[in-house]
Design an enzyme around this catalytic site. Structure first.
Site, PDB file in Angstrom:
ATOM      1  N   LYS A 175     -48.172  -6.864  20.466  1.00  0.00           N
ATOM      2  CA  LYS A 175     -48.024  -5.899  21.570  1.00  0.00           C
ATOM      3  C   LYS A 175     -49.339  -5.131  21.689  1.00  0.00           C
ATOM      4  O   LYS A 175     -49.484  -4.026  21.158  1.00  0.00           O
ATOM      5  CB  LYS A 175     -46.841  -4.976  21.292  1.00  0.00           C
ATOM      6  CG  LYS A 175     -46.387  -4.170  22.504  1.00  0.00           C
ATOM      7  CD  LYS A 175     -45.081  -3.467  22.212  1.00  0.00           C
ATOM      8  CE  LYS A 175     -44.721  -2.450  23.271  1.00  0.00           C
ATOM      9  NZ  LYS A 175     -44.319  -3.035  24.549  1.00  0.00           N
TER      10      LYS A 175
HETATM   11  C1  LIG Z   1     -44.060  -7.980  27.751  1.00  0.00           C
HETATM   12  C2  LIG Z   1     -42.822  -7.456  27.122  1.00  0.00           C
HETATM   13  N1  LIG Z   1     -41.845  -8.318  26.783  1.00  0.00           N
HETATM   14  C3  LIG Z   1     -40.713  -7.901  26.227  1.00  0.00           C
HETATM   15  C4  LIG Z   1     -40.476  -6.565  25.955  1.00  0.00           C
HETATM   16  C5  LIG Z   1     -39.212  -6.123  25.300  1.00  0.00           C
HETATM   17  O1  LIG Z   1     -39.431  -5.794  23.975  1.00  0.00           O
HETATM   18  P1  LIG Z   1     -38.543  -4.715  23.225  1.00  0.00           P
HETATM   19  O2  LIG Z   1     -37.121  -5.118  23.439  1.00  0.00           O
HETATM   20  O3  LIG Z   1     -38.947  -4.799  21.812  1.00  0.00           O
HETATM   21  O4  LIG Z   1     -38.840  -3.407  23.845  1.00  0.00           O
HETATM   22  C6  LIG Z   1     -41.458  -5.634  26.296  1.00  0.00           C
HETATM   23  C7  LIG Z   1     -41.269  -4.207  26.013  1.00  0.00           C
HETATM   24  O5  LIG Z   1     -41.877  -3.668  25.153  1.00  0.00           O
HETATM   25  C8  LIG Z   1     -42.658  -6.079  26.872  1.00  0.00           C
HETATM   26  O6  LIG Z   1     -43.633  -5.221  27.213  1.00  0.00           O
END
Ligand SMILES: Cc1ncc(COP(=O)(O)O)c(C=O)c1O
Length: 349
Positions: A174
């Site tokens: 991330k």
């Molecule tokens: C690109 C992306 N995919 C998926 C998610 C979902 O991830 P999470 O459920 O850990 O927030 C997020 C959110 O953070 C995201 O930015």
């Protein structure tokens, strides 16, 4: 450019925590500033997290805190950012920040980035000479895709932009830089009148939304793309998979073709910000009956019952602020790893 219409709107932010944690101490929100020549601003060198703290009858509770902090450390490891901070330290800080903020619910944003050492400035792409900094802030955040979205669903498009290919930018980290790809997907969708875009991976299989994972339901089975489809391994995604198992709903990870989206019985997004949001159309093709489907509603309700502590989670998913499950050890001032490399020469005096 879009100041007079919907596209300029952001999620509502009624309250902001007045303190921010920085490298071992709490500082005032107004003092949380960086130099404009910081490496991160020019080269995207940050990794971060988004964590929700829910209002419950037992006080605020952070959802899957450990898992988020572990993913932060994993993202940092991929980008060789060794702050020396441990997962437990980060969890402790987050708990203290929420407690000190007085907020009964909030969104927590930890970020680690390469900044600027003003006594030994380094301006090149090479990240190693730049110091690492970690901040954690928090604010109250409304419904990410709008208040109605959770109830009625959203209209989305398949993006002309692909998700990152695994050997260019790792989608499983991330990192701030990944969100330039997300911004292209999001802006295109908004300008075309959709709430969100779904990106395909570099092979043409369904990947994810600009800030959400995606689930499809067909013949009573729940399907979501695997990590190999260039997705962020979402923590809400993992929660939904475990909720499905607990509810006895068949669930699997499998590659999904674009056309399968159009003929799905139900579709929904998952994410910390988006929570469980139904999708009612894709590329103006109505999905199912064009509203939140039956299974989506069951999963969504279970998710909200768990986050509000009204129902037991399939694991230790809630960290209560000030409660017995809160970490108690004091946060040590982290020791950031010194990079042995010499800074780049400063060209002008
Ligand atoms: C690109 C992306 N995919 C998926 C998610 C979902 O991830 P999470 O459920 O850990 O927030 C997020 C959110 O953070 C995201 O930015």
């Amino acid at each position: 450019m879009f100041s007079k219409d919907d596209r300029s709107k952001d999620v509502s932010t009624p309250r902001i925590a007045q303190e921010v944690w920085k490298d071992g101490e709490f500082i005032k929100w107004d003092d949380a500033r960086v130099h404009v020549m910081s490496h991160v601003l020019h080269y995207g060198s940050s990794v971060f997290e988004g964590i929700r703290c829910y209002k419950t009858k037992r006080g605020p509770a952070v959802f899957r805190l450990k898992e988020h902090m572990q993913r932060l450390l994993n993202s940092a490891k991929i980008y060789r950012m060794d702050t020396g901070l441990t997962r437990d330290q980060l969890c402790n800080v987050a708990v203290q920040l929420v407690a000190r903020s007085g907020l009964d619910q909030c969104y927590i944003r930890p970020i680690i980035f390469r900044s600027l050492d003003e006594s030994r400035p380094a301006f090149g792409v090479n990240p190693f000479p730049n110091p690492l900094t970690c901040y954690i802030g928090a604010w109250d955040w409304g419904k990410y895709l709008g208040d109605e979205a959770i109830e009625r669903g959203v209209d989305v498009q398949v993006s002309t932009w692909n998700r990152l290919s695994p050997n260019s930018m790792p989608a499983m980290a991330k990192s701030g830089a990944n969100y330039m790809n997300s911004q292209l997907i999001k802006m295109e969708a908004l300008l075309n009148g959709f709430a969100e875009g779904i990106a395909l991976d570099d092979r043409g299989y369904v990947s994810e939304g600009s800030g959400e994972n995606i689930f499809l339901i067909h013949d009573g089975e729940v399907v979501t793309p695997p990590v190999s489809s260039s997705i962020l391994p979402g923590i809400t995604r993992d929660s939904v998979i475990k909720i499905c198992r607990e509810l006895g709903i068949p669930v699997k990870e499998s590659e999904i073709q674009r056309a399968a989206l159009y003929v799905a019985d139900e579709l929904f997004f998952t994410g910390t910000a988006a929570e469980v949001t139904p999708i009612r159309s894709v590329d103006r093709i109505t999905i199912g009956e064009g509203k939140c489907g039956e299974l989506t509603r069951r999963i969504q309700q279970t998710y909200f019952e768990i986050t509000s502590a009204e129902r037991e989670a399939p694991g230790q998913w809630l960290t209560f602020i000030g409660g017995s499950s809160s970490p108690t050890t004091e946060v040590q001032t982290p020791k950031f790893k010194e990079h042995k490399l010499e800074p780049e020469p400063v060209l002008s005096e």
